[in-house]
Design a protein around this motif. Structure first.
Motif, PDB file in Angstrom:
ATOM      1  N   ILE A   1     -33.485  28.975 -41.757  1.00  0.00           N
ATOM      2  CA  ILE A   1     -33.376  30.131 -40.869  1.00  0.00           C
ATOM      3  C   ILE A   1     -34.586  31.052 -41.049  1.00  0.00           C
ATOM      4  O   ILE A   1     -35.187  31.512 -40.067  1.00  0.00           O
ATOM      5  CB  ILE A   1     -32.070  30.891 -41.147  1.00  0.00           C
ATOM      6  N   HIS A   2     -34.928  31.315 -42.293  1.00  0.00           N
ATOM      7  CA  HIS A   2     -36.043  32.229 -42.544  1.00  0.00           C
ATOM      8  C   HIS A   2     -37.370  31.615 -42.105  1.00  0.00           C
ATOM      9  O   HIS A   2     -38.230  32.314 -41.550  1.00  0.00           O
ATOM     10  CB  HIS A   2     -36.075  32.595 -44.022  1.00  0.00           C
TER      11      HIS A   2
ATOM     12  N   THR B   1     -37.654  31.952 -38.406  1.00  0.00           N
ATOM     13  CA  THR B   1     -38.001  33.328 -38.044  1.00  0.00           C
ATOM     14  C   THR B   1     -39.478  33.593 -38.287  1.00  0.00           C
ATOM     15  O   THR B   1     -40.173  34.180 -37.442  1.00  0.00           O
ATOM     16  CB  THR B   1     -37.149  34.311 -38.855  1.00  0.00           C
ATOM     17  N   GLU B   2     -39.982  33.173 -39.434  1.00  0.00           N
ATOM     18  CA  GLU B   2     -41.393  33.392 -39.761  1.00  0.00           C
ATOM     19  C   GLU B   2     -42.309  32.642 -38.799  1.00  0.00           C
ATOM     20  O   GLU B   2     -43.367  33.156 -38.399  1.00  0.00           O
ATOM     21  CB  GLU B   2     -41.656  32.956 -41.205  1.00  0.00           C
TER      22      GLU B   2
ATOM     23  N   ALA C   1     -41.598  31.924 -35.672  1.00  0.00           N
ATOM     24  CA  ALA C   1     -41.558  32.658 -34.399  1.00  0.00           C
ATOM     25  C   ALA C   1     -42.441  33.906 -34.459  1.00  0.00           C
ATOM     26  O   ALA C   1     -43.154  34.218 -33.492  1.00  0.00           O
ATOM     27  CB  ALA C   1     -40.114  33.042 -34.074  1.00  0.00           C
ATOM     28  N   ILE C   2     -42.408  34.618 -35.577  1.00  0.00           N
ATOM     29  CA  ILE C   2     -43.255  35.805 -35.718  1.00  0.00           C
ATOM     30  C   ILE C   2     -44.726  35.392 -35.736  1.00  0.00           C
ATOM     31  O   ILE C   2     -45.581  36.065 -35.130  1.00  0.00           O
ATOM     32  CB  ILE C   2     -42.893  36.574 -36.999  1.00  0.00           C
TER      33      ILE C   2
ATOM     34  N   ILE D   1     -40.099  39.025 -33.336  1.00  0.00           N
ATOM     35  CA  ILE D   1     -38.888  38.472 -32.750  1.00  0.00           C
ATOM     36  C   ILE D   1     -38.057  39.640 -32.235  1.00  0.00           C
ATOM     37  O   ILE D   1     -38.158  40.757 -32.739  1.00  0.00           O
ATOM     38  CB  ILE D   1     -38.076  37.630 -33.762  1.00  0.00           C
TER      39      ILE D   1
ATOM     40  N   LYS E   1     -35.855  43.078 -33.598  1.00  0.00           N
ATOM     41  CA  LYS E   1     -36.511  43.070 -34.897  1.00  0.00           C
ATOM     42  C   LYS E   1     -35.453  43.218 -35.996  1.00  0.00           C
ATOM     43  O   LYS E   1     -34.604  44.101 -35.920  1.00  0.00           O
ATOM     44  CB  LYS E   1     -37.528  44.206 -34.993  1.00  0.00           C
ATOM     45  N   PRO E   2     -35.503  42.349 -37.017  1.00  0.00           N
ATOM     46  CA  PRO E   2     -34.476  42.412 -38.067  1.00  0.00           C
ATOM     47  C   PRO E   2     -34.608  43.674 -38.904  1.00  0.00           C
ATOM     48  O   PRO E   2     -35.712  44.178 -39.136  1.00  0.00           O
ATOM     49  CB  PRO E   2     -34.758  41.162 -38.904  1.00  0.00           C
TER      50      PRO E   2
ATOM     51  N   TYR F   1     -40.946  38.305 -44.420  1.00  0.00           N
ATOM     52  CA  TYR F   1     -41.475  37.789 -43.160  1.00  0.00           C
ATOM     53  C   TYR F   1     -42.921  38.238 -42.958  1.00  0.00           C
ATOM     54  O   TYR F   1     -43.777  37.448 -42.545  1.00  0.00           O
ATOM     55  CB  TYR F   1     -40.621  38.273 -41.993  1.00  0.00           C
TER      56      TYR F   1
END
Length: 588
Positions: free
Chosen positions: A230-231, A234-235, A237-238, A244, A247-248, A255
């Protein structure tokens, strides 16, 4: 003269910064890697000259580079929240970190005591080993041999790498790995305790820690665990889009740091992510060594052996890159580096807050306790002990800080629930009946098959590891108090974290989580309670090893063999297992 020196260092800093910005666009990966290393190490050296004045240049470089990396996490998180992390924003982060380093250099020359307070002894420079050339040569040979053996152990892991679905890495890793790990651990301890240039044992000791935490990264060809996928997604995609949406709120420190390193190194997001936490854990070893030497003047032999023994800590959170694991590694580094500050103010307190801020951007569940710890360290070391009303007021404020810190995490969870609507609840019955608190803390006993010598030894270590760590920490607290009247901050912090653990375990409820995961947050705080005890446990172990080193050689042999065996057991227990005692349920 100082102005001329500042101008010269400003020129160097400008070159380092320009090189890092150029690395964003250079097509050659080796050139990118060199420019990136020059920026972090070079900027670290310039900042370390002020932050860690009086230290030998290797320590100025190491601690300064660590501070630079923490500043990059904080600056990268800020830029991401304000804008995004594309190539231009990454260049802005690099310039901002360089500007912060320049500010430190400028302020340090005007007010030298703003950042640094020095204590003795200073670590002799590496050239001091020339006074004992034969010992130095033997130590260098031993270090090279141990590094080669550690490299061979990594080769064994890589040869066992698989993309198959397995329950445990030990299903495919040959037993030869454990023999190699034990031999390298024994060699590191023997090299340190044997007096053959023990400082040179630090390099293989750091490599040993990387080997301990790098089994999953080496064996699982597809990836280990669920969260890292998952992480990494996300990384990635960023890295591709710069952000993303939405934003988380959490994890941004990791990240941002992974994205920045990947941009500097040519897009290796997964590779950077995979090895980030194992590498960060390995850096705890030199942090522990420097702190033990700086704070207590332990002999290099005892300090090196005790620093290598950080592998005895619970390793499960360091074997794969997750925000909690990275924040835990930063937590461990910080509580070790705070040891000289607690004893004699030898570590700049602003850097403690910088490391705590970096941990908070990565994961608040470790960052907030670390901020509490840094606050306690600053308060207890900022005022001299007095008598009468002044000392009473000092203790009253300390109790108030401890009480506020003891409920900090439950309050944060409840406030976050009010904002996000995730439904965190409060168990009123637990507040009315203290007995419920203790019932929730009880754990079920694991039934095992006995009389299998090796497994009995390994699982006995698991059963007693936490008790041994706490017992050693209490002994270290007593030693620190007798010698310097210090160490109280570690006891207070551990108590504060334990109260948070009890409240999260019994009072605060998480109905939105699966039933068997509802204690995960509390369990992580218990790990932090053990981690904050680690420096005091290392103090006790170093004191014991120093005494053993002055005794019969046979005792040194016994101590080295036992520690190496416990380290090997710790590595085995850090990963999923499938043996006669336990069988992991999860498949990769």
């Amino acid at each position: 003269m100082q102005t001329r020196s500042l101008a010269k260092h400003t020129a160097f800093l400008s070159v380092f910064t320009a090189g890092a910005v150029a690395a964003l666009f250079v097509p050659s990966l080796p050139v990118r890697a060199v420019l990136t290393a020059i920026f972090f190490v070079g900027t670290g050296v310039l900042a370390g000259n002020v932050l860690f004045a009086g230290e030998a240049w290797p320590w100025r470089s190491f601690l300064g580079a660590l501070s630079t990396a923490a500043a990059t996490m904080v600056a990268g998180s800020a830029v991401y929240y304000l804008y995004r992390l594309d190539a231009a924003a990454t260049a802005a982060v690099i310039v901002a970190v360089a500007a912060a380093a320049w500010t430190v250099m400028a302020l340090g020359r005007k007010k030298p005591k703003l950042f640094h307070a020095e204590t003795s002894p200073r670590e002799p420079p590496p050239l001091a080993i020339a006074a004992h050339p034969f010992r130095a040569a033997a130590g260098a040979f031993a270090a090279a041999a141990l590094l080669a053996a550690g490299g061979y152990a990594f080769a064994v892991l890589r040869a066992a790498a698989t993309d198959m679905s397995i329950r445990s890495p030990w299903d495919v890793v040959p037993r030869m790995f454990f023999i190699l790990f034990f031999v390298v651990a024994l060699g590191v301890l023997a090299s340190a305790l044997g007096g053959f240039a023990p400082r040179l044992a630090l390099l293989p000791a750091t490599g040993l820690a990387l080997l301990a935490a790098g089994v999953a990264a080496s064996v699982y060809a597809v990836g280990y665990g669920f969260d890292p996928f998952i992480h990494q997604a996300t990384e990635t995609a960023i890295f591709q889009a710069g952000f993303i949406d939405p934003k988380p709120l959490y994890y941004v420190g990791q990240y941002a740091f992974v994205t920045i390193l990947a941009r500097l190194l040519g897009g290796e997001v997964v590779a950077v992510d995979t090895w980030l936490v194992p590498a960060a854990f390995a850096l705890v070893v030199p942090c522990a060594y420097w702190s033990l030497r700086k704070a207590f003047d332990f002999p290099p032999s005892a300090a090196a052996a005790a620093a290598a023994s950080v592998i005895l800590l619970p390793l499960a959170s360091f074997v794969a890159t997750t925000p909690q694991g990275l924040a835990n590694a930063l937590f461990l580094m910080t509580v070790f580096l705070a040891l000289p500050a607690v004893v004699a103010g030898a570590f700049p307190r602003p850097v403690l807050f910088l490391l705590a801020a970096a941990a908070t951007t990565v994961h608040p569940l470790a960052g907030i306790p670390l901020l509490i710890f840094a606050t306690l360290v600053t308060y207890l070391t900022a005022f001299e002990r007095t008598k009468g009303v002044g000392e009473a007021a000092r203790w009253i404020v300390l109790v108030e800080l401890a009480l506020a810190g003891s409920v900090a995490l439950p309050v944060v969870f409840i406030l976050n629930s009010a904002v996000s609507g995730i439904g965190v609840g409060i168990n009123v019955e637990a507040l009315r009946s203290p007995a419920v608190l203790f019932e929730d803390l009880q754990t079920t006993q694991v039934a095992t098959r006995k009389f299998m010598a090796v497994y009995d030894f390994v699982y006995s270590w698991r059963a007693w590891a936490s008790v041994a760590l706490i017992g050693a920490a209490l002994a270290g607290l007593v030693a620190a108090w007798r010698r310097f009247r210090t160490g109280l901050v570690y006891a207070v912090a551990a108590l504060v974290f334990f109260v948070n653990y009890v409240l999260l375990k019994s009072v605060v409820k998480f109905p939105f989580l699966i039933s068997y995961e509802r204690s995960n947050y509390a369990d992580r705080i218990f790990d932090l309670t053990l981690f904050v005890f680690a420096p005091m446990a290392a103090v006790a172990l170093a004191a014991l090893l120093a005494r053993i080193n002055r005794s019969f050689p046979a005792l040194r042999v016994v101590a080295a063999v036992l520690l190496a065996a416990f380290m090997t057991s710790s590595v085995y227990l850090a990963y999923p297992r499938r043996d006669k005692y336990e069988s992991s349920r999860g498949w990769s």
